[in-house]
Design an enzyme around this catalytic site. Sequence first.
Site, short mmCIF file in Angstrom:
data_model
loop_
_atom_site.label_atom_id
_atom_site.label_comp_id
_atom_site.label_asym_id
_atom_site.label_seq_id
_atom_site.Cartn_x
_atom_site.Cartn_y
_atom_site.Cartn_z
N HIS A 552 -10.20 2.77 -2.41
CA HIS A 552 -9.27 1.83 -1.79
C HIS A 552 -8.14 1.42 -2.72
CE1 HIS A 552 -12.86 0.36 0.90
NE2 HIS A 552 -12.37 1.50 1.31
N PRO A 553 -7.38 2.34 -3.31
CA PRO A 553 -6.30 1.93 -4.21
C PRO A 553 -5.13 1.30 -3.46
CG PRO A 553 -6.23 4.30 -3.87
CD PRO A 553 -7.47 3.81 -3.20
#
Length: 623
Positions: A552-553
Site C-alpha cells: 500500500h505505498p
Amino acid sequence: MFLYYFFASLISNLSSDMAGLPSLIAAYARTAAILFLGTYNYDNKNLPVDDLYDFIVVGSGSAGSAVAARLCEVPGWSVLLLEAGASTPPEAMVPGFNPFVILDGVEPSWGYKTEPQKYACRNYAGQRAPYPRGRTVGGSSAVNFLMHVRGNRRDFDHWAALGNSGWDYASVLPYFMKMENYRGKTTNATAGYHGYSGPLVVEGKQWGSPVMEAFLRAGEELGFRSIDPNAESQIGFSTPDLTTNKGCRSTTSEAYVKPSMAKCNLRVLPSAHVTKIVFNREKRAVGVRYVRNGELRSVRVRREVIVSAGAINSPQLLMLSGVGDKKHLRQFKIPVIAHVPGVGRNLQDHPGIFGLTWTVDKGKATTLGRHLSVTSARKYALYRQGPLTAPFGPEGNAWFSFGHKKDPEWPDVQLVIVAITPGLDSGLIIGDTLGYDRNFSRRYFGPIAGQEGINMGPYVTVPRSRGSVTLRSANPKHHPKIDPNYLSHPEDLEMLVKGIKMALAVGNTTAFREGLGAKFYDMVLPGCEQVPYGSDNYWACFARHMASTVYHPVGTCKMAPKSDPMGVVDNKLRVRKVLGLRVVDASIMPVIVAGNTNAAAVMIGEKAADLIKQDWLLTIPLL
C-alpha cells in the site's frame, strides 16, 4: 479444458527448486484463464495516435483509468491514456489466480524490491521486501488482492485539517458513492453509504472456507460487532467486499476505460513507457516522450499532462523530468525545471506481519489442491462459482483502536486473516513471493509444510515511519530506490506488538480452538532465541524480523498547502512551480488511510476529474 488439466498435472509433480518455476506457473494460470475468459486488447488501433491531445494521462491504474474516462465524457475533449505495460493479462481477471500475477519476474508487475531495511524484514532475503506494482492496463487494480476498503472518515478529515480544503470526509464521500455499483449486503444503517449505479462493481465475498465464518464468531466472543467498514463505524470484524463482477476481477480499466473507448475520444496506448514530461520556457507541460516497441516517440498536449503512475513511478517520472530536489537531480545531471524538494519524500506504507501461524483441522482452511482442482475449474468455467471467484487466502478483516489516536473510532491496527500458511505449498511459491530468506523459510516453516492452517497478520493503519523514493540513475529503465523505512518510528513497533497480542486472543477463542481445531505454531522464531518467549520484547523481535509490506505505498507527491515546504501538489492536485501538470493517484495522500488503498485511489481519480473540469471553465458543481 485439456490444457488446464495438463498444466495442473505438470505443476503438481514439479520439485520446489526447479529453475524457471514462477514462469511456468504463470503460463499455467494464463492458459487456464484464456480458456475461462478469453482475451481483450485495449490497444484500440481503429483510432490513430494523434500529435496533439487535450489531456495526456500517464498510467492506467486505479486513479488514472477513472480520471481519463471522466475527462473524455466532455464533448470535444480528446484524451490519450499511456500505459507502460501491456493489456491486462487474462489470468489477472480470475480472482483466485491473484498469487500468480505478483510472482517475481512475471509480466504484469514492475518487479520492484525495497532497499535493505534497517528496522524490519530481518528474515527476508537481503532484508529487502518484494514490492509488486501493476505494470499493465488497470495498474495495481489488476494485481491486488481485490479488497474494497475506503479508509476511515477521520483520515479524510485529517487531510482537510492539514490545509487541504475540499478533501474532508463529507466532500469525498459522494465520490466514493459515485464510483460504486454496490452489490454486497446492506442494512438500513449501511445502505445510505453506498452507491448503486457507478462503474466499479463491488460484491461481497461469494466463496469462503470455514475460517471466514469462524472469524466473525471469534469477534463476537471478544465483544466486537460484525461491521461494514465502509459505513458508519470501522471498529469490528468483517468479511471482505471485493472488486469483482460476477466472479471476475473488476479492474478500473474494465470498469472505466473499456466502456469509454466505445463512447468518447479516448485513445489507449499500452506498452508505452513515458520517460519524460516536456516543458516549454514558461515551465508549462506541453507534452511527453515515451518508448514503444523500442522507439522513442513524442506527443503534445493542449491543456494538461496528468501523471497517474502510482506512488513509485509518479515521483520517478517527475524527477526524471526535472521536477524534484535540485541537489538530487544535479547528482544525475538532470536539468532542473523546478526545485520541489518533497518529490519522492513522505513514502508511507502499512507495515504488516505474515508468519503468525496456526494449524487447523483438515478441510477447515484452503489448500492449493482444492483451490486449483478440476472441480474448482469446472465450477468457475461453467457457473463462475467456487474458490476461483475469490482471492487465494483472504477471509476477513478487523480493526482495533488501542487509544493511540485518542479517538475510539479511529483504528490503530487492521488484522487480516488468510486461510493459508507460508508453509502450505512446501516452499513452492509462497515463501519466495513474500520474499523470505529461503534458509529461514525451510527452517521455520518446514515442520508444518503442507499442513492446512491460517495466518493472522496485524498491520499498522496509520504508521508514523516515513520513507522515500529516489533515483538510482537518470535512466528511465532503471528501478528507483524504494526505502519504506519500516518501523523506524518506535510507535509503529508498539502498535504491531499490540496487534500480535490481539491476534493471539482471536486464535484462543472457542470459535477457533473448537470450531477449527486451531493450534498456534509456537516454534521460537529464528533470530529471537535470546528473548524470553511470549514477552512483549519477544513479539517486538518477531515484528522486526517478520514485518514487511502489505502493498500500500502512498504519499510521495504529497498534497499540502503552500506553508508546507515538502508539499508537491495543492488541493487541486496541481504540481508546484510549473503549469499544466497534475498528479492524480495515491501518491498525493498526505497521510495514508486506515485500510486498503485502492478504493481511495479511485476516489482521487473521480474527484480530480471534476476539479480539472472546473478549472477549464466548465460550470459543473463538485458533488
